[in-house]
Design a protein around this motif. Sequence first.
Motif, PDB file in Angstrom:
ATOM      1  N   SER A   1     -22.157  -1.774 -35.034  1.00  0.00           N
ATOM      2  CA  SER A   1     -23.483  -1.264 -35.370  1.00  0.00           C
ATOM      3  C   SER A   1     -24.266  -2.252 -36.224  1.00  0.00           C
ATOM      4  O   SER A   1     -25.469  -2.441 -36.025  1.00  0.00           O
ATOM      5  CB  SER A   1     -23.363   0.075 -36.109  1.00  0.00           C
ATOM      6  OG  SER A   1     -23.068   1.113 -35.216  1.00  0.00           O
TER       7      SER A   1
ATOM      8  N   THR B   1     -27.009   2.177 -34.736  1.00  0.00           N
ATOM      9  CA  THR B   1     -25.810   3.000 -34.855  1.00  0.00           C
ATOM     10  C   THR B   1     -25.130   3.211 -33.509  1.00  0.00           C
ATOM     11  O   THR B   1     -23.943   3.529 -33.456  1.00  0.00           O
ATOM     12  CB  THR B   1     -26.135   4.378 -35.463  1.00  0.00           C
ATOM     13  OG1 THR B   1     -26.990   5.112 -34.571  1.00  0.00           O
ATOM     14  CG2 THR B   1     -26.818   4.243 -36.807  1.00  0.00           C
TER      15      THR B   1
ATOM     16  N   VAL C   1     -18.738   2.911 -43.724  1.00  0.00           N
ATOM     17  CA  VAL C   1     -18.194   3.614 -42.558  1.00  0.00           C
ATOM     18  C   VAL C   1     -16.708   3.352 -42.355  1.00  0.00           C
ATOM     19  O   VAL C   1     -15.916   4.275 -42.133  1.00  0.00           O
ATOM     20  CB  VAL C   1     -18.988   3.215 -41.303  1.00  0.00           C
ATOM     21  CG1 VAL C   1     -18.270   3.677 -40.043  1.00  0.00           C
ATOM     22  CG2 VAL C   1     -20.374   3.816 -41.354  1.00  0.00           C
TER      23      VAL C   1
ATOM     24  N   CYS D   1     -19.812   8.728 -38.600  1.00  0.00           N
ATOM     25  CA  CYS D   1     -19.948   7.364 -39.113  1.00  0.00           C
ATOM     26  C   CYS D   1     -21.355   6.832 -38.861  1.00  0.00           C
ATOM     27  O   CYS D   1     -21.929   6.121 -39.700  1.00  0.00           O
ATOM     28  CB  CYS D   1     -18.923   6.445 -38.453  1.00  0.00           C
ATOM     29  SG  CYS D   1     -17.221   6.751 -38.966  1.00  0.00           S
ATOM     30  N   GLU D   2     -21.925   7.178 -37.703  1.00  0.00           N
ATOM     31  CA  GLU D   2     -23.302   6.782 -37.407  1.00  0.00           C
ATOM     32  C   GLU D   2     -24.257   7.352 -38.457  1.00  0.00           C
ATOM     33  O   GLU D   2     -25.169   6.661 -38.922  1.00  0.00           O
ATOM     34  CB  GLU D   2     -23.703   7.279 -36.017  1.00  0.00           C
ATOM     35  CG  GLU D   2     -23.094   6.500 -34.865  1.00  0.00           C
ATOM     36  CD  GLU D   2     -23.664   6.937 -33.530  1.00  0.00           C
ATOM     37  OE1 GLU D   2     -23.704   8.158 -33.282  1.00  0.00           O
ATOM     38  OE2 GLU D   2     -24.096   6.072 -32.755  1.00  0.00           O
TER      39      GLU D   2
ATOM     40  N   MET E   1     -24.287   5.446 -41.624  1.00  0.00           N
ATOM     41  CA  MET E   1     -24.918   4.128 -41.587  1.00  0.00           C
ATOM     42  C   MET E   1     -26.421   4.191 -41.843  1.00  0.00           C
ATOM     43  O   MET E   1     -27.046   3.161 -42.114  1.00  0.00           O
ATOM     44  CB  MET E   1     -24.661   3.461 -40.237  1.00  0.00           C
ATOM     45  CG  MET E   1     -23.192   3.309 -39.920  1.00  0.00           C
ATOM     46  SD  MET E   1     -22.845   2.032 -38.714  1.00  0.00           S
ATOM     47  CE  MET E   1     -22.930   0.571 -39.725  1.00  0.00           C
ATOM     48  N   ILE E   2     -27.020   5.399 -41.769  1.00  0.00           N
ATOM     49  CA  ILE E   2     -28.465   5.497 -41.998  1.00  0.00           C
ATOM     50  C   ILE E   2     -28.803   6.543 -43.057  1.00  0.00           C
ATOM     51  O   ILE E   2     -29.932   7.042 -43.105  1.00  0.00           O
ATOM     52  CB  ILE E   2     -29.232   5.798 -40.687  1.00  0.00           C
ATOM     53  CG1 ILE E   2     -28.695   7.051 -39.990  1.00  0.00           C
ATOM     54  CG2 ILE E   2     -29.189   4.604 -39.762  1.00  0.00           C
ATOM     55  CD1 ILE E   2     -29.519   7.456 -38.775  1.00  0.00           C
TER      56      ILE E   2
ATOM     57  N   GLY F   1     -26.155   3.440 -46.865  1.00  0.00           N
ATOM     58  CA  GLY F   1     -26.329   3.275 -45.427  1.00  0.00           C
ATOM     59  C   GLY F   1     -26.487   1.811 -45.052  1.00  0.00           C
ATOM     60  O   GLY F   1     -27.546   1.213 -45.292  1.00  0.00           O
TER      61      GLY F   1
ATOM     62  N   ASN G   1     -26.851   0.096 -42.250  1.00  0.00           N
ATOM     63  CA  ASN G   1     -27.913  -0.311 -41.333  1.00  0.00           C
ATOM     64  C   ASN G   1     -29.276  -0.334 -42.013  1.00  0.00           C
ATOM     65  O   ASN G   1     -30.148  -1.140 -41.663  1.00  0.00           O
ATOM     66  CB  ASN G   1     -27.952   0.625 -40.121  1.00  0.00           C
ATOM     67  CG  ASN G   1     -26.973   0.224 -39.044  1.00  0.00           C
ATOM     68  OD1 ASN G   1     -26.013  -0.503 -39.309  1.00  0.00           O
ATOM     69  ND2 ASN G   1     -27.184   0.692 -37.835  1.00  0.00           N
TER      70      ASN G   1
END
Length: 432
Positions: free
Chosen positions: A115, A149, A335, A368-369, A372-373, A378, A380
């Motif tokens: 990602s 993601t 993550v 987990c996605e 990431m945000i 986060g 990403n």
Amino acid sequence: MTVTVIFLSFLVMLAIMMLGLPIAVIMAIMGAFGGVLTFGWPLLDSTGPVMWSVMNENLLTAIPLFILLGEVMLRSGMADRMYGALAIWLDRLPGGLLHTNIGCCALFAATSGSSVATAATIGTVATPALNERGYDQAKSLGSIAAGGTLGILIPPSVNMLIYGSMSETSIGQLFIAGIIPGLLLTACFMIYIAISNLSDHQPATNIIPIGVKLRALTALIPPAIIFGIVMGSIYAGIATPTESAALGVVAALIMAGLDGHLSLDFFNRCFMNTAKTTGMVLMIILAAFILNVTLSLTGVAQTMTEYVTSLGISTTVLLIILIVFYIILGMFMDVLSMMVLTIPIAVPVVVAAGVDPLWFGIFIILMCELGMITPPVGMNLYVVHGVRGDNGPFMDVVRGAFPYVIIMIAFTGLLIAFPAIVTWLPQTMYGP
């Protein structure tokens, strides 16, 4: 071991993490210290063989190979050409280049397995065009962060490899299981972009002849071939995930060579970045297995399973509780750390509740996605903010990504209601 002690130990680990110590160091120390306190120094004698067996695990060899595959694609310019081709086809939809961000992230995710790499690559390629055409910063950056993601949901995925190795779930089936959810989530993102931009003024674009559009599609052929080689070889049963990753790297190098990109500097950049990322990932995995030795011998998973079973809650309620738990955990933990720390305990609990471990693998990937945000950790969000190029406020990325957090939570609810979205394709290909 009582449930109270388990939760206190977990909170102690979180508190130590807040001090800034590397997660690998924390897990290794907690595993060794907890084991010695419980069983004495002889426990360390069993830790050595575990470390040796983990580092000699053939399956984990796929991790550096998939990371290298993404690096080769990035350094050879495939991502730039993909973005240009998709921009020609999607630019006139409501939302314009925002659709291109999502579509290109999905395509790059189908070969990179990461990602962060997806978000960084597409962000670097996309932000100049988005800024030049005057797109709203929050919407632009949020679409890239959320699209990135998809790198761990659409196979091949490094995180799926880690889940499979730690839960003893078939990697091939995990890869196949991620295809339909990955495509559906991509479609959900693009539908949201179209609906939210229906009334917005779109930057004017020229009408491009169909011949030019068709020629642009040739830029999508190399990633499609690589994806076909990787996934096709696994599905056909002619290669293991590790062997398919190697085949993908060879195919990517051949294509990069045909484009004239192979050089000493090219290989140096690819191999150095691959080595750095691989070292970080494998150190965390090794530390997780050290901790798992103590967890297994102390019966933590069994204690938690018995405790949850005694509560008498339904499977749906258990999964909703896990969604809240992972959302909160994802706010404060990266993550990979979140995965390796919770899989040994969570998988036995949900399996005892009747959840398919294959389905739960996709569930964890979605969680987990989300991590990431979701700020403040986060990954990403920080990656996209770092490549935006105008030193704007970080809250632009957070505001832009927030709608996608809601979409992903709703999408997880859809998977809970209709688990066949995940399980149908692998059952069709591999049998029940």
